[in-house]
Design an enzyme around this catalytic site. Structure first.
Site, mmCIF file in Angstrom:
data_model
loop_
_atom_site.group_PDB
_atom_site.id
_atom_site.type_symbol
_atom_site.label_atom_id
_atom_site.label_comp_id
_atom_site.label_asym_id
_atom_site.label_seq_id
_atom_site.Cartn_x
_atom_site.Cartn_y
_atom_site.Cartn_z
ATOM 1 N N ASP A 37 1.123 -1.252 0.135
ATOM 2 C CA ASP A 37 0.080 0.089 0.228
ATOM 3 C C ASP A 37 1.255 1.243 -0.110
ATOM 4 O O ASP A 37 1.855 1.477 0.943
ATOM 5 C CB ASP A 37 -1.014 -0.343 1.187
ATOM 6 C CG ASP A 37 -1.095 -1.534 1.179
ATOM 7 O OD1 ASP A 37 -1.676 -2.019 0.607
ATOM 8 O OD2 ASP A 37 -2.053 -1.433 3.288
ATOM 9 N N GLU A 217 -10.129 -3.155 5.315
ATOM 10 C CA GLU A 217 -8.981 -2.358 4.800
ATOM 11 C C GLU A 217 -8.939 -1.282 4.743
ATOM 12 O O GLU A 217 -9.521 -0.281 3.916
ATOM 13 C CB GLU A 217 -7.791 -3.188 4.463
ATOM 14 C CG GLU A 217 -8.614 -4.802 5.340
ATOM 15 C CD GLU A 217 -6.166 -5.666 4.609
ATOM 16 O OE1 GLU A 217 -6.077 -6.038 5.580
ATOM 17 O OE2 GLU A 217 -6.398 -5.380 3.358
#
Ligand code: FRU
Length: 488
Positions: A37, A217
């Site tokens: 990420d 998430e």
């Protein structure tokens, strides 16, 4: 030696690739090692900062730390030393960075604003205790060159194994810091408020809603004008893994209102809206600190947890999407998120043509369907390899088919045809496609649909070809620009 060649062939497929064959030209990828990420995106004193989930020691997930890169234009990145390393067995998971303009935290020195990172500390389970995820702070007083972890960490501890990915921003509505953080197994985003980034008070919970088959998430909450006018809405974006539309990880969003403490969904909670219809856009984040009035710019991880550890790239693994400008527009179905490449990518274009052999290019086309049942483009074509970006008239769907794109066999989940419903008002298919060696980002109908997919074509693949089936397409107009990053 023979063993070495055999092993190299097993990894690279012996199609003539050297280590950097797939190295993206205008998308960020780390020099080496693993990334997932994007984290802590912030614009501060003329620099864009991109932090990223990073393993400094290898090309698989582990030892998660915040890697760091800076840019003045979002397209040329300089990778800097690791900003926040794993320490004392605590990994640095996903989070965000804010500019503390008025020193609410007390971390800022010399009467100047400082940067504060809010991240999840992840202590893996060991035989005697379960994993622990808490929210933590670190700060920098030298334009993000060095960071200090707050001695009073953690600032939020629910004694939970899954509690992560804080996105923090300043709320003008309620004059406090807001944190959106995920309770992944409950399919909830919890909002907290704080005057100083250190003490947090629960404000509200959102969810479950929309798609809930995997963990939630990487929540993200931001405001956008509707149709570029005075009215605005808030977008709450949430990652889902697994169980996303195309399998594995993917993201959904909700459109609604935020009053400074609670997000309210404008739509029924049964409605699922997907941010991207490809397989490879996850945990996208917008920049904090952009000049007032500028619409958010978003960058995602261009990958999927299904096969991220198997990608045939070396010496790095993982890369980011192109920076995308976002807008909300009214459609016949309601208010929807539109995305497109940021305008400044145009500065990297070379003279336009109708063809290219390049591996990094932007292609804008419009094709009247005519009498055809299917129209589209075969790109990155060579021999029997190609990636199709097409439109199926009967199904009313745009699709990207990478089943013949090149190397696909490293994971059973990689060969795929991804689809999205798309009504064409005037029977003309309009596409903006970004290709950067091993990725194809499609923006259809002025960004109404985004579809992001990785591909690993043979080095010789570079042709572009239009095709139609079941009738005759009208005269296409197409422009192709090679993208050359060149010097900064
Ligand atoms: C999403 C994610 C986050 C977590 C990070 C760990 O891809 O699982 O929830 O913070 O990756 O690397």
């Amino acid at each position: 030696m023979r063993l070495f060649i055999f092993l190299a062939c097993a990894v690279l497929g012996c199609l003539g690739q050297d280590a950097n064959t797939y190295r993206p030209q205008f998308h960020f990828s780390p020099h080496e090692n693993w990334t997932n990420d994007p984290n802590g995106l912030v614009y501060f004193e003329g620099e864009y900062h991109l932090f990223f989930q990073y393993n400094p020691f290898g090309d698989e997930w582990g030892h998660m730390s915040w890697g760091h890169a800076v840019s003045r234009d979002l397209l040329h990145w300089d990778q800097l030393p690791v900003a926040l390393p794993e320490q004392d067995g605590i990994m640095i998971f996903t989070g965000s960075t804010v500019i503390d303009q008025r020193n609410t935290s007390g971390f800022c020195a010399g009467g100047k604003p400082c940067l504060v990172a809010v991240y999840t500390g992840h202590t893996p389970e060991n035989g005697s205790r379960p994993a622990l995820q808490t929210q933590n702070l670190a700060y920098s007083n030298d334009r993000s060159r060095t960071w200090t972890k707050f001695k009073g960490n953690p600032v939020l501890d629910l004694h939970m194994s899954d509690f992560r990915d804080p996105k923090v921003f300043w709320s003008d509505e309620s004059k406090q810091w807001i944190m959106a953080v995920s309770l992944p197994n409950d399919h909830k985003v919890r909002l907290y408020g704080s005057p100083d980034l250190k003490q947090w008070r629960t404000l509200s919970d959102f969810g479950p809603a929309g798609a809930t088959s995997g963990q939630w998430e990487c929540p993200e909450l931001f405001q956008l004008p509707v149709d570029n006018g005075h009215e605005s809405r808030w977008v709450l974006k949430v990652g889902l893994n697994p169980g996303a539309l195309q399998g594995g990880s993917g993201e959904q969003y909700f459109v609604g209102r935020f009053d400074g403490s609670r997000f309210t969904n404008d739509n029924p909670s049964s409605l699922t809206l997907w941010t991207d219809y490809g397989k490879d856009c996850y945990c996208a984040l917008t920049f904090n600190g952009l000049p007032r009035g500028e619409n958010p710019v978003m960058i995602g991880w261009m990958d999927n947890w299904q096969y991220a550890a198997k990608l045939p790239t070396s010496p790095w693994r993982g890369q980011m999407t192109a920076p995308r400008k976002l807008s909300l527009r009214t459609t016949s179905e309601g208010i929807r998120l539109f995305q497109g490449p940021i305008d400044s990518i145009q500065k990297l274009r070379t003279a336009s043509s109708q063809q290219t052999k390049a591996h990094a290019f932007e292609m804008k086309s419009s094709v009247p369907l005519g009498t055809a049942q299917e129209v589209g483009w075969k790109i990155l074509a060579a021999d029997r390899n190609f990636t199709i970006v097409g439109y199926d008239r009967q199904a009313g769907k745009i699709f990207v088919d990478r089943t013949h794109s090149g190397l696909t066999g490293f994971s059973k989940d990689f060969p795929a045809r991804t689809e999205a419903p798309l009504a064409l008002a005037d029977n003309v298919l309009r596409l903006d496609i970004l290709v950067d060696r091993c990725s194809v980002e499609v923006f259809a109908e002025d960004g109404r649909i985004a579809m992001t997919n990785l591909v690993f074509p043979p080095p010789s693949a570079g042709g572009i070809e239009m095709y139609s089936k079941g009738g005759q397409a009208g005269a296409a107009s197409v422009k192709v620009w090679e993208i050359r990053p060149g010097p900064k």
